[in-house]
Design a protein around this motif. Structure first.
Motif, short mmCIF file in Angstrom:
data_model
loop_
_atom_site.label_atom_id
_atom_site.label_comp_id
_atom_site.label_asym_id
_atom_site.label_seq_id
_atom_site.Cartn_x
_atom_site.Cartn_y
_atom_site.Cartn_z
N ALA A 1 -3.65 -6.79 -5.86
CA ALA A 1 -2.56 -7.05 -4.92
C ALA A 1 -3.10 -7.56 -3.58
O ALA A 1 -2.58 -8.54 -3.03
CB ALA A 1 -1.74 -5.78 -4.71
N SER B 1 -3.78 4.48 -3.68
CA SER B 1 -2.86 4.42 -2.55
C SER B 1 -3.06 3.17 -1.70
O SER B 1 -2.11 2.60 -1.19
CB SER B 1 -3.03 5.67 -1.69
OG SER B 1 -2.04 5.71 -0.70
N MET B 2 -4.31 2.74 -1.56
CA MET B 2 -4.55 1.54 -0.75
C MET B 2 -4.46 0.27 -1.60
O MET B 2 -4.82 -0.81 -1.13
CB MET B 2 -5.90 1.65 -0.05
CG MET B 2 -5.95 2.89 0.84
SD MET B 2 -7.52 3.08 1.68
CE MET B 2 -7.22 2.05 3.09
N SER B 3 -3.99 0.41 -2.82
CA SER B 3 -3.82 -0.73 -3.74
C SER B 3 -5.13 -1.46 -3.99
O SER B 3 -5.16 -2.68 -4.13
CB SER B 3 -2.79 -1.73 -3.22
OG SER B 3 -1.58 -1.09 -2.95
N ALA C 1 0.83 -1.21 0.00
CA ALA C 1 0.00 0.00 0.00
C ALA C 1 0.86 1.26 0.00
O ALA C 1 0.62 2.20 -0.75
CB ALA C 1 -0.94 -0.02 1.21
N LEU D 1 2.59 -5.62 -7.22
CA LEU D 1 1.96 -5.53 -8.54
C LEU D 1 2.36 -6.71 -9.41
O LEU D 1 1.53 -7.34 -10.06
CB LEU D 1 2.37 -4.21 -9.22
CG LEU D 1 1.74 -2.94 -8.64
CD1 LEU D 1 2.51 -1.69 -9.05
CD2 LEU D 1 0.29 -2.82 -9.06
N TYR E 1 4.87 2.74 -13.26
CA TYR E 1 5.39 2.84 -11.89
C TYR E 1 6.90 2.64 -11.88
O TYR E 1 7.65 3.33 -11.20
CB TYR E 1 4.71 1.74 -11.07
CG TYR E 1 4.62 1.99 -9.58
CD1 TYR E 1 3.59 2.77 -9.05
CD2 TYR E 1 5.54 1.43 -8.70
CE1 TYR E 1 3.49 2.98 -7.69
CE2 TYR E 1 5.44 1.64 -7.34
CZ TYR E 1 4.40 2.41 -6.84
OH TYR E 1 4.31 2.61 -5.49
N1 PFF Z 1 -0.44 1.62 -3.45
C1 PFF Z 1 0.78 1.87 -4.19
C2 PFF Z 1 1.22 3.29 -3.94
O1 PFF Z 1 0.55 4.03 -3.23
O2 PFF Z 1 2.25 3.66 -4.49
C3 PFF Z 1 0.59 1.60 -5.66
C4 PFF Z 1 -0.05 0.30 -5.96
C5 PFF Z 1 0.52 -0.89 -5.52
C6 PFF Z 1 -1.26 0.28 -6.62
C7 PFF Z 1 -0.11 -2.09 -5.73
C8 PFF Z 1 -1.89 -0.92 -6.85
C9 PFF Z 1 -1.31 -2.09 -6.39
F1 PFF Z 1 -1.91 -3.21 -6.61
#
Ligand code: PFF
Length: 487
Positions: free
Chosen positions: A264, A257-259, A36, A354, A122
């Motif tokens: 995931a 942000s919380m994925s 996250a 990811l 990313y």
């Molecule tokens: N939550 C991660 C961040 O805030 O950078 C990005 C992210 C990771 C989004 C994993 C989605 C995911 F499945």
């Protein structure tokens, strides 16, 4: 398959093979918090808060996390833990066990595709972080050997030169691609090693270090920067600034942000043992993620205010503005280096999640070995990521979706970011909420959550009504901004 599946929580799969699993609840929490907490917290959240006027954005964001984000985190983790499969397989299994069509697995499928696409851009941003670690690292070594370890960052350069570094990086194709390559290689290598030996170990080393650095740099920033100005900026809401477009941005950021909606958490949930009590664990994940985003604001804005930089600088805030600030601050060379190492750890534990979301699918649904899946899928992501990196130079004018007004002006990087953030994550999150709130077997779901009484009623209300409406709104206004009054 790399790594022994020695975890105490591993369950039997159909083939009688042990399924991988976390070795403890702490391991799960660290890995999930690692997933996250990422570039979303330290790069995107301060950027958005700065661009959108601070306080009101931050408060609305916190509301989204509490009322929509947390109920969804619990839903995703429970889908994984019940299904004991990848995101697609887990969703389909819970649907089947609820007497519904396995076609519900489709939201898991969309999530997996999102994870695949998000990692392509990313990794490019994470590559910039590696570049700045190199710049700050050599600067600090220089300062150390010249007997001045507490020098400001890049002491021999003037602010214009420091600004120009980012522009130069964007123009330097081999360098951009090189950094992207390094980041993908590290991500793939860790995921190929497996859940316990790779992902869990990486999180166990990196997350505690991350938190120590975060506290240290924030304390430094509070003492050397304009802390009270930052507090006022972040926490004094001016609700007249809260336009529907900004609410939309806050909600989208909460999901990213919380994925959520990107497989995931379902995947990580599938490695959780049956005796873990999910609600407190998931609240911890959401709480940690939000706290880190806010602390990142408290770490960055005092510095930005101290040297009178523009809070609304946008995506270059962290990469271009902060090095200028570190330039003028005591010990800036060392703190700058630590700052970029901190972002690197955050980015890496997220990129691992990811890639794992996609690899788990290929392992389960296509029968590939973990290491083959990691290298092949990671390789494909790397290739598409090249197009994202070229969006800053050679391919700056390429428009993938020029026929679609929403993306007509977006380069490849922004198109993939926009399609995932504005469409795919909300669609997956919306379907997850509808599925858990309305279609999944109520008894099975309640048993997985361990919730009873008022808390169960509250969670059910949030997931059945609040989340679908809130997320539905992001989707609608993301796709049709002209529907927003004043948007
Ligand atoms: N939550 C991660 C961040 O805030 O950078 C990005 C992210 C990771 C989004 C994993 C989605 C995911 F499945």
């Amino acid at each position: 398959m790399a790594g022994p599946a020695a975890a105490s929580t591993g369950s039997q799969t159909g083939e009688g093979q042990k399924r991988e699993g976390w070795s403890s609840r702490t391991a799960f929490v660290l890995a999930a918090v690692g997933a996250a907490v990422g570039l979303g917290n330290i790069w995107r959240f301060p950027t958005l808060a700065g661009e959108n006027g601070g306080g009101a954005f931050v408060l609305f964001y916190i509301g989204c996390v509490a009322l929509i984000g947390l109920p969804l985190v619990l839903s995703e983790v429970l889908i994984g833990r019940h299904g004991r499969s990848d995101a697609y397989g887990s969703a389909a299994k819970l649907a089947e066990d609820s007497g519904r069509s396995r076609a519900w697995g489709v939201f898991g499928g969309i999530s997996i595709l999102s994870a695949f696409l998000i990692l392509t851009f990313y990794s490019v941003v994470a590559g910039w972080v590696i570049y700045y670690i190199g710049v700050m690292g050599s600067d600090f070594l220089g300062a150390l050997f010249s007997g001045n370890p507490l020098a400001g960052a890049l002491a021999s350069e003037n602010p214009q030169d420091i600004m120009a570094r980012m522009t130069a990086l964007f123009a330097d194709v081999p360098l951009l691609l090189g950094m992207h390559t390094v980041f993908m290689l590290i991500t793939i290598w860790i995921v190929a090693r497996g859940v316990t030996d790779g992902i869990e170990k990486a999180a166990t080393y990196m997350m505690p270090t991350f938190f120590v650095l975060l506290v240290l740099i924030t304390v430094y920033s509070a003492f050397t920067g304009e802390f009270s100005q930052a507090l006022t900026f972040l926490f004094t809401p001016d609700f007249s600034k809260l336009t529907p477009a900004i609410m939309n941005a806050a909600l989208g950021q909460a999901l990213f942000s919380m994925s959520l909606g990107s497989a995931a958490l379902i995947t990580y949930g599938s490695y959780v043992s049956k005796d873990t009590n999910l609600p407190p664990t998931t609240v911890m994940i959401g709480f940690a993620d939000t706290t880190v985003a806010i602390i990142a604001g408290l770490m960055i804005f005092p510095i930005v205010f101290a040297v009178n930089l523009d809070v609304a600088a946008g995506p270059t805030l962290v990469f271009q503005s902060l090095p200028i600030a570190f330039h003028t601050m005591p010990g800036g060379s060392l703190v700058g280096l630590l700052f970029f190492i901190l972002i690197f750890f955050a980015a890496l534990t997220s990129s691992i999640s990811l890639l794992e979301a996609v690899v788990a699918w290929a392992k389960t649904q296509l029968g590939w070995s973990r290491s083959f899946a990691s290298w092949l899928i990671g390789g494909l992501i790397f290739l598409i990521g090249i197009a994202c990196a070229l969006s800053f130079n050679m391919w700056a004018d390429v428009r993938l979706l020029s026929f679609w007004p929403l993306f007509a002006d977006s380069n490849i990087f922004d198109t993939i970011d926009g399609v995932t953030g504005k469409i795919m994550l909300p669609v997956a999150a919306f379907l997850t909420a509808i599925f858990i709130g309305w279609r999944a077997d109520k008894q099975v779901v309640a048993a997985e959550t361990n919730l009873t009484g008022g808390m169960l009623v509250l969670w059910r209300f949030l997931i059945a009504w609040f989340a679908p409406i809130g997320v539905g709104a992001i989707l609608l206004f993301g796709l049709f901004p002209q529907l927003l009054p004043g948007g």
